[in-house]
Motif scaffolding. Sequence first.
Motif, short mmCIF file in Angstrom:
data_model
loop_
_atom_site.label_atom_id
_atom_site.label_comp_id
_atom_site.label_asym_id
_atom_site.label_seq_id
_atom_site.Cartn_x
_atom_site.Cartn_y
_atom_site.Cartn_z
N TYR A 87 5.39 -1.94 7.60
CA TYR A 87 5.27 -0.92 8.07
C TYR A 87 5.85 0.37 8.39
O TYR A 87 7.22 0.36 8.26
N ILE A 116 -1.81 -4.56 7.81
CA ILE A 116 -1.81 -5.09 6.39
C ILE A 116 -2.38 -6.54 6.40
O ILE A 116 -1.07 -7.90 6.94
N TRP A 154 0.50 -1.51 -0.30
CA TRP A 154 -0.13 -0.04 0.07
C TRP A 154 1.15 0.94 -0.44
O TRP A 154 1.47 1.63 0.76
N THR A 162 5.85 -8.56 7.15
CA THR A 162 5.49 -7.28 7.37
C THR A 162 5.84 -5.88 7.08
O THR A 162 6.79 -6.34 7.88
N LEU A 222 -6.53 -3.19 3.96
CA LEU A 222 -5.54 -2.33 5.24
C LEU A 222 -6.70 -1.74 5.81
O LEU A 222 -7.26 -0.97 5.54
N CYS A 270 -2.62 0.47 -4.25
CA CYS A 270 -2.61 -1.14 -4.37
C CYS A 270 -1.29 -0.67 -5.06
O CYS A 270 -1.65 -0.68 -6.48
N ARG A 299 -3.58 -10.00 3.77
CA ARG A 299 -4.21 -10.77 2.74
C ARG A 299 -4.99 -12.26 2.69
O ARG A 299 -5.25 -12.51 3.44
#
Length: 126
Positions: free
Chosen positions: A60, A70, A36, A58, A81, A96, A72
């Motif tokens: 950030y 985040i 993102w 992940t 998100l 995205c 999936r």
Amino acid sequence: QVRLVESGGGLVQAGGSLRLSCAASGLPFSVYHMGWFRQAPGKEREFVARINWSGGRTYYADSVKGRFTISRDNAKNTLFLQMNSLKPEDTAVYYCAADRSTGSSDVYSTRVYDYWGQGTQVTVSS
């Protein structure tokens, strides 16, 4: 054809929450790393979060760590998100992006992502 479609943006008061979605099609979603990014008026597009193909790793941006999550769902080809404790400075168009590489030297760079969605506007009022 590859298509990434963001949704879930809108107007929210400071301190509120919003969940963005990105529906992917035309690509093997489960093997792509996803990210993102956001872009505010007059600003460069900046990294927000990234999740690897399996969801086990992940990343950030410091500005959102602890507030955004985040995730999936590979079975549904969808990226999410979750944004909590929103601040006016979170106001931006959120995009995205998909990275098909086996690895990257800089997950924060827009240059490592191959496909992009059209963006969804998030506006946080004070």
